[in-house]
Design a protein around this motif. Structure first.
Motif, PDB file in Angstrom:
ATOM      1  N   ARG A 182      30.904  38.400 -34.819  1.00 48.76           N
ATOM      2  CA  ARG A 182      31.287  37.301 -33.926  1.00 48.76           C
ATOM      3  C   ARG A 182      30.158  36.282 -33.771  1.00 48.76           C
ATOM      4  O   ARG A 182      30.385  35.087 -33.746  1.00 48.76           O
ATOM      5  CB  ARG A 182      31.663  37.834 -32.548  1.00 48.76           C
ATOM      6  N   ASP A 183      28.938  36.775 -33.672  1.00 48.59           N
ATOM      7  CA  ASP A 183      27.790  35.898 -33.478  1.00 48.59           C
ATOM      8  C   ASP A 183      27.497  35.047 -34.715  1.00 48.59           C
ATOM      9  O   ASP A 183      27.158  33.874 -34.606  1.00 48.59           O
ATOM     10  CB  ASP A 183      26.551  36.721 -33.113  1.00 48.59           C
ATOM     11  N   ARG A 184      27.647  35.640 -35.885  1.00 48.84           N
ATOM     12  CA  ARG A 184      27.257  34.963 -37.122  1.00 48.84           C
ATOM     13  C   ARG A 184      28.356  34.105 -37.744  1.00 48.84           C
ATOM     14  O   ARG A 184      28.074  33.282 -38.612  1.00 48.84           O
ATOM     15  CB  ARG A 184      26.790  35.995 -38.145  1.00 48.84           C
ATOM     16  N   ALA A 185      29.589  34.268 -37.330  1.00 48.01           N
ATOM     17  CA  ALA A 185      30.694  33.529 -37.947  1.00 48.01           C
ATOM     18  C   ALA A 185      30.473  32.020 -37.961  1.00 48.01           C
ATOM     19  O   ALA A 185      30.673  31.373 -39.004  1.00 48.01           O
ATOM     20  CB  ALA A 185      32.019  33.883 -37.273  1.00 48.01           C
ATOM     21  N   PRO A 186      30.030  31.393 -36.869  1.00 47.90           N
ATOM     22  CA  PRO A 186      29.841  29.943 -36.900  1.00 47.90           C
ATOM     23  C   PRO A 186      28.713  29.474 -37.825  1.00 47.90           C
ATOM     24  O   PRO A 186      28.598  28.285 -38.106  1.00 47.90           O
ATOM     25  CB  PRO A 186      29.530  29.588 -35.440  1.00 47.90           C
ATOM     26  N   SER A 187      27.901  30.387 -38.316  1.00 44.50           N
ATOM     27  CA  SER A 187      26.836  29.988 -39.241  1.00 44.50           C
ATOM     28  C   SER A 187      27.268  30.093 -40.703  1.00 44.50           C
ATOM     29  O   SER A 187      26.515  29.718 -41.605  1.00 44.50           O
ATOM     30  CB  SER A 187      25.579  30.828 -39.001  1.00 44.50           C
ATOM     31  N   SER A 188      28.476  30.573 -40.942  1.00 41.08           N
ATOM     32  CA  SER A 188      28.977  30.711 -42.321  1.00 41.08           C
ATOM     33  C   SER A 188      28.993  29.391 -43.092  1.00 41.08           C
ATOM     34  O   SER A 188      28.561  29.352 -44.253  1.00 41.08           O
ATOM     35  CB  SER A 188      30.375  31.320 -42.334  1.00 41.08           C
ATOM     36  N   GLU A 226      40.570  22.355 -29.309  1.00 41.09           N
ATOM     37  CA  GLU A 226      40.032  23.630 -29.800  1.00 41.09           C
ATOM     38  C   GLU A 226      39.331  23.442 -31.145  1.00 41.09           C
ATOM     39  O   GLU A 226      38.320  24.084 -31.418  1.00 41.09           O
ATOM     40  CB  GLU A 226      41.141  24.664 -29.953  1.00 41.09           C
ATOM     41  N   ILE A 227      39.884  22.570 -31.982  1.00 43.29           N
ATOM     42  CA  ILE A 227      39.256  22.294 -33.279  1.00 43.29           C
ATOM     43  C   ILE A 227      37.877  21.685 -33.056  1.00 43.29           C
ATOM     44  O   ILE A 227      36.888  22.096 -33.674  1.00 43.29           O
ATOM     45  CB  ILE A 227      40.141  21.364 -34.138  1.00 43.29           C
ATOM     46  N   LEU A 228      37.796  20.694 -32.166  1.00 46.34           N
ATOM     47  CA  LEU A 228      36.503  20.069 -31.878  1.00 46.34           C
ATOM     48  C   LEU A 228      35.515  21.069 -31.295  1.00 46.34           C
ATOM     49  O   LEU A 228      34.333  21.080 -31.667  1.00 46.34           O
ATOM     50  CB  LEU A 228      36.694  18.884 -30.938  1.00 46.34           C
ATOM     51  N   LYS A 229      35.982  21.926 -30.405  1.00 46.50           N
ATOM     52  CA  LYS A 229      35.123  22.938 -29.820  1.00 46.50           C
ATOM     53  C   LYS A 229      34.579  23.864 -30.899  1.00 46.50           C
ATOM     54  O   LYS A 229      33.382  24.187 -30.921  1.00 46.50           O
ATOM     55  CB  LYS A 229      35.877  23.746 -28.771  1.00 46.50           C
ATOM     56  N   SER A 230      35.432  24.278 -31.824  1.00 49.60           N
ATOM     57  CA  SER A 230      34.993  25.154 -32.916  1.00 49.60           C
ATOM     58  C   SER A 230      33.973  24.452 -33.800  1.00 49.60           C
ATOM     59  O   SER A 230      32.989  25.063 -34.236  1.00 49.60           O
ATOM     60  CB  SER A 230      36.184  25.597 -33.760  1.00 49.60           C
ATOM     61  N   CYS A 231      34.191  23.165 -34.060  1.00 49.97           N
ATOM     62  CA  CYS A 231      33.245  22.401 -34.869  1.00 49.97           C
ATOM     63  C   CYS A 231      31.895  22.281 -34.185  1.00 49.97           C
ATOM     64  O   CYS A 231      30.847  22.308 -34.843  1.00 49.97           O
ATOM     65  CB  CYS A 231      33.805  21.019 -35.187  1.00 49.97           C
ATOM     66  N   GLU A 232      31.893  22.158 -32.874  1.00 43.20           N
ATOM     67  CA  GLU A 232      30.635  22.063 -32.120  1.00 43.20           C
ATOM     68  C   GLU A 232      29.853  23.370 -32.172  1.00 43.20           C
ATOM     69  O   GLU A 232      28.626  23.361 -32.019  1.00 43.20           O
ATOM     70  CB  GLU A 232      30.915  21.688 -30.672  1.00 43.20           C
ATOM     71  N   GLU A 233      30.526  24.479 -32.390  1.00 43.38           N
ATOM     72  CA  GLU A 233      29.860  25.779 -32.434  1.00 43.38           C
ATOM     73  C   GLU A 233      29.188  26.047 -33.780  1.00 43.38           C
ATOM     74  O   GLU A 233      28.395  26.985 -33.899  1.00 43.38           O
ATOM     75  CB  GLU A 233      30.857  26.896 -32.133  1.00 43.38           C
ATOM     76  N   ILE A 234      29.509  25.244 -34.789  1.00 44.45           N
ATOM     77  CA  ILE A 234      28.922  25.455 -36.118  1.00 44.45           C
ATOM     78  C   ILE A 234      27.415  25.211 -36.022  1.00 44.45           C
ATOM     79  O   ILE A 234      26.963  24.239 -35.451  1.00 44.45           O
ATOM     80  CB  ILE A 234      29.551  24.510 -37.161  1.00 44.45           C
TER      81      ILE A 234
END
Length: 75
Positions: free
Chosen positions: A37-43, A66-74
């Motif tokens: 879970r922690d590393r997924a946004p660094s993929s 939600e898409i924008l939020k996910s993009c911000e977590e990258i």
């Protein structure tokens, strides 16, 4: 685990893994689950660094916010 060849494009889901909503509250997640879970946004960064072509998928995400939020977590 073998990595795909650089020529093989990869689809990265923007729906990052989350704890189950109806999971047993007393269940302690494994270290493997927590790392996943922690590393997924660094993929995406790891793929870009390796020279692998990739695209994002918003499958399973229900709103543009939600898409924008996910993009911000990258990261």
């Amino acid at each position: 685990m073998n990595s795909p060849p650089k020529e093989t494009p990869v689809i990265v889901s923007l729906k990052w893994p989350e704890p189950e909503k109806d999971a047993d509250p007393d269940r302690v997640p494994s270290l493997r689950e927590l790392r996943f879970r922690d590393r997924a946004p660094s993929s995406p960064a790891a793929l870009a660094k390796a020279g692998v072509k990739f695209a994002f998928s918003s499958d399973g995400i229900t709103s543009p916010a939600e898409i924008l939020k996910s993009c911000e977590e990258i990261r």
